[in-house]
Design an enzyme around this catalytic site. Structure first.
Site, PDB file in Angstrom:
ATOM      1  N   ASP A 162       4.453  -5.022   2.447  1.00 22.70           N
ATOM      2  CA  ASP A 162       3.926  -6.044   2.835  1.00 22.70           C
ATOM      3  C   ASP A 162       2.391  -5.219   3.547  1.00 22.70           C
ATOM      4  O   ASP A 162       2.388  -3.766   3.066  1.00 22.70           O
ATOM      5  CB  ASP A 162       4.115  -6.353   4.481  1.00 22.70           C
ATOM      6  CG  ASP A 162       2.952  -6.817   5.713  1.00 22.70           C
ATOM      7  OD1 ASP A 162       3.422  -5.903   7.002  1.00 22.70           O
ATOM      8  OD2 ASP A 162       3.039  -7.338   5.373  1.00 22.70           O
ATOM      9  N   ASP A 198      -0.180  -5.096   6.405  1.00 21.85           N
ATOM     10  CA  ASP A 198      -0.668  -4.555   7.631  1.00 21.85           C
ATOM     11  C   ASP A 198       0.823  -4.068   8.453  1.00 21.85           C
ATOM     12  O   ASP A 198       1.077  -4.867   9.017  1.00 21.85           O
ATOM     13  CB  ASP A 198      -1.626  -5.624   8.664  1.00 21.85           C
ATOM     14  CG  ASP A 198      -2.974  -5.698   7.820  1.00 21.85           C
ATOM     15  OD1 ASP A 198      -2.390  -7.459   7.311  1.00 21.85           O
ATOM     16  OD2 ASP A 198      -3.023  -6.184   8.229  1.00 21.85           O
ATOM     17  N   LYS A 212       4.912 -15.588   4.312  1.00 21.79           N
ATOM     18  CA  LYS A 212       6.514 -15.599   4.502  1.00 21.79           C
ATOM     19  C   LYS A 212       6.884 -16.038   5.925  1.00 21.79           C
ATOM     20  O   LYS A 212       5.673 -16.230   7.282  1.00 21.79           O
ATOM     21  CB  LYS A 212       6.786 -13.308   4.985  1.00 21.79           C
ATOM     22  CG  LYS A 212       6.152 -13.044   3.650  1.00 21.79           C
ATOM     23  CD  LYS A 212       5.760 -11.843   4.169  1.00 21.79           C
ATOM     24  CE  LYS A 212       4.555 -11.550   4.110  1.00 21.79           C
ATOM     25  NZ  LYS A 212       4.417 -10.002   4.703  1.00 21.79           N
ATOM     26  N   ASP A 259       6.856  -4.999   8.258  1.00 26.12           N
ATOM     27  CA  ASP A 259       6.953  -4.221   9.420  1.00 26.12           C
ATOM     28  C   ASP A 259       7.400  -5.278  10.554  1.00 26.12           C
ATOM     29  O   ASP A 259       8.132  -5.335  11.847  1.00 26.12           O
ATOM     30  CB  ASP A 259       6.325  -3.652  10.485  1.00 26.12           C
ATOM     31  CG  ASP A 259       4.722  -4.916  10.108  1.00 26.12           C
ATOM     32  OD1 ASP A 259       3.909  -4.958  11.051  1.00 26.12           O
ATOM     33  OD2 ASP A 259       4.434  -5.337   9.273  1.00 26.12           O
TER      34      ASP A 259
END
Lengths: 318, 316
Positions: A27, A29, A222, A248
């Site tokens: 991922d 960000d 996702k 995250d």
């Protein structure tokens, strides 16, 4: 395979991480950057894994950029990414339409990136991108003045900073017609935070269209499967049992990874703090939250992962 | 009147009973009295008839885009002399609710000018949210450093807003993220009554985005929630729900509201609910997949038919 969860990643696991995984999904960000700041060690980690011969892919729900746009940004910050390494929701929307042999026109609430990615596969967005202004003095909308396209057979909901009442009218009206497909890039309710404001994500736009239309979309990003389906279609040799997902967010990245049978690694540099993970762990123990929200491993940030890998390298070269 | 009777087709005898056993009649407006600008045949005549019979009438609407005065004027223009205090609309209700909780502070209100009017009438301060607040048309990203946020917001109110925009949702969510900020919504109807094929999002569509972005649930004031009836009883303490009839066209708002308050409920088929919809609902209630509260005691084609039944009982 151990069923332990939330294990703090350290030296004893690093051999397994490197030897048992060929593909590393990241991922972006909150993992590699907290826009606009690139996180320490992020680029070095990507380059290191690449030199080890690992396949590195970027798996993001962000629908604002194209594959090319993301690759360009990665190149600017020091990692030579090819566009096909970027698994972003604008691209997977086009892939999904291709996979179902879609014919027709789309009404797409989203940004220019959606037009570009769909256009690449020959799909036409008739309307919905960019401002669709209502007169500032308006206190009522005269429905007879709204222009509708009779050939719309798909409504797509993506992130749109130009969302307004008129666009929701159009989306909901198209969705009330028979046989009109309803897709959404993702349903994250907030985009990565800053200290000043809560930034509404695509999920908030989707919520208003769902409420007005009474319909539920097929969601592509996702934690849902279409993202991994697109990866497997583009890279048939990717094996879920030899893939690591680094993210995250529990309810998108980690849930996605676990559902696909990947090894999951949570970093605390973004949306999820150690405290939050603990709260979710307790909820899982009490059976009030899904077990698949919990990562196999967790670590402070990608820099710590890099340091573990470099330490291992030092030991191996002695 | 047996409250165990549901979905009974209204007849002359029932109509006479309704008239004799009830002092207060509550009317939803859209889909019951009109599909503006089309006023349903017999609607105004029914209102005047009931008033002549000494009945107390209230108009109970989730529509937040008009004030009590706006509605009173509309009624007056079409032949029924309504007093503003007979109008129980959600803009007015929001002001009453804030008054009842002794609210002090500033409100960020996502809604139309009517909200500002009713809130300011009760002395409440609005710090933003009404009217357009758009991004530049060529903007392709949200830049928060130029954002103007008010330091002192104590309440966020979500109502129908034709000028809803990304910035407004952002502001509402940001304010709601602060401690001790109240979150109110006028109503959560998903869509507005429409006669053509076009779907017009209701306050519920706006609320859905604010609730999603803030991860908070509001206190909802409009039907089917109790606040509307509480406001009526506060202003008119002699109103007795057991001697009240609620007439509406939507089962999940009007009828649920009436039933929950202990009133007798009459569904008209001139608006959101068809006979077929009602039959489906009845089956779902029997299968226990829908709420019993949504089933009306009585149903009738429209208010014109109700008036005819009343007038024919009178002739006899």
């Amino acid at each position: 395979m151990s069923t332990a969860v939330c294990t703090r990643l350290n030296e004893i696991h690093i051999e397994t991480i490197i030897n048992d995984h060929d593909t590393f999904l990241f991922d972006c960000d909150g993992v590699l950057w907290c826009s606009p700041t690139v996180l320490p060690g992020a680029i070095e980690l990507l380059n290191y894994l690449t030199t080890l011969g690992k396949r590195v892919l970027f798996v993001t729900n962000n629908s604002l950029k194209t594959q090319k746009g993301f690759a360009q940004w990665l190149n600017e910050i020091g990692y030579q990414a090819k566009p096909e390494q970027v698994i972003c929701t604008a691209w997977i929307t086009a892939q999904y339409l291709k996979s179902i042999n879609f014919k027709g026109h789309c009404y797409c609430i989203g940004m220019q990136s959606m037009v570009e990615e769909l256009g690449r596969e020959g799909f036409h967005i008739s309307d919905g991108v960019g401002p669709d202004p209502i007169s500032p003095e308006t206190d009522w909308i005269e429905t007879s003045t709204i222009k509708f396209d009779d050939h719309i057979n798909c409504v797509i909901s993506a992130f749109d900073i130009h969302i307004n009442y008129l666009k929701i009218v159009k989306a909901a009206t198209y969705l009330s017609r028979p046989d009109v497909l309803f897709l959404a890039t993702n349903d994250d309710v907030t985009t990565p935070q800053n200290d000043i404001a809560v930034l509404p994500g695509e999920g908030t736009i989707l919520a208003s269209i769902v409420a007005a239309s009474g319909r539920s979309p097929t969601i592509l990003g996702k934690p849902r499967a279409p993202m991994f389906d697109s990866i497997r279609l583009a890279f048939p040799d990717v094996k879920s049992t030899r893939t690591l997902m680094v993210g995250d967010r529990l309810e998108t990245d980690i849930l996605f990874g676990n559902r696909q049978g990947l090894t999951t690694l949570l970093v605390f540099s973004g949306a999820t703090s150690e405290k939050k993970l603990d709260t979710v762990k307790q909820a899982v123990d009490k059976n009030t939250a899904e077990k698949e929200l919990l990562p196999k491993f967790c670590i402070k940030d990608v820099n710590h992962l890099l340091q573990l890998l470099l330490s291992r390298q030092k030991i191996l070269s002695k | 009147m047996s409250t165990n009777e549901v979905c009974v087709g209204l007849t002359e005898i029932h109509s006479k009973s309704l008239l004799n056993n009830n002092d207060t009649f509550l009317f939803d407006c859209d889909g019951v009295l009109w599909n503006f600008p089309e006023i349903f045949p017999g609607a105004i005549e029914l209102l005047n008839y009931l008033t002549e019979q000494g009945k107390q009438l209230f108009f109970v609407t989730n529509n937040s885009t008009k004030t009590q005065d706006d509605y009173a004027k509309r009624f007056s223009d079409i032949g029924y002399k309504a007093k503003p205090e007979q109008i129980i609309c959600t803009a007015w209700l929001t002001a009453q609710h804030l008054k009842s909780i002794n609210f002090k502070g500033q409100c960020y209100v996502i809604g139309m000018q009517s909200m500002a009017h009713e809130l300011e009438k009760e002395g409440f301060q609005i710090c933003g949210g009404i009217g357009p607040d758009p991004l530049a048309s060529d903007a392709n990203a949200m830049k928060t450093d130029t954002l103007k946020l008010d330091k002192n917001v104590d309440c966020v109110i979500s109502a129908l807003d034709l000028h809803i925009s990304y910035i407004k949702i952002l502001k509402a969510a940001t304010y709601l993220n602060r401690p001790n900020v109240l979150f109110l919504a006028t109503n959560d109807d998903a869509s507005l009554p429409q006669s053509d094929e076009i779907v017009m999002p209701g306050a519920g569509a706006v609320l859905a985005s604010v609730a999603a972005a803030s991860c908070r649930a509001p206190t909802i004031l409009g039907k089917p929630h109790a606040a509307m009836f509480d406001a009526i009883r506060l202003a008119f303490p002699d109103v007795d729900p057991k001697r009240t009839v609620m007439i509406g066209d939507r089962v999940e708002t009007d009828i649920a509201f009436g039933n929950r308050q202990g009133a007798t409920t009459l569904l008209v088929f001139s608006g959101a609910t068809s006979e077929k919809n009602l039959n489906n609902l009845k089956q779902n209630v029997e299968k226990k997949t829908a709420e019993q509260d949504n089933l009306p005691n009585f149903c009738v084609k429209d208010v014109g038919q109700f008036l005819q039944f009343l007038q024919s009982t009178e002739k006899k």
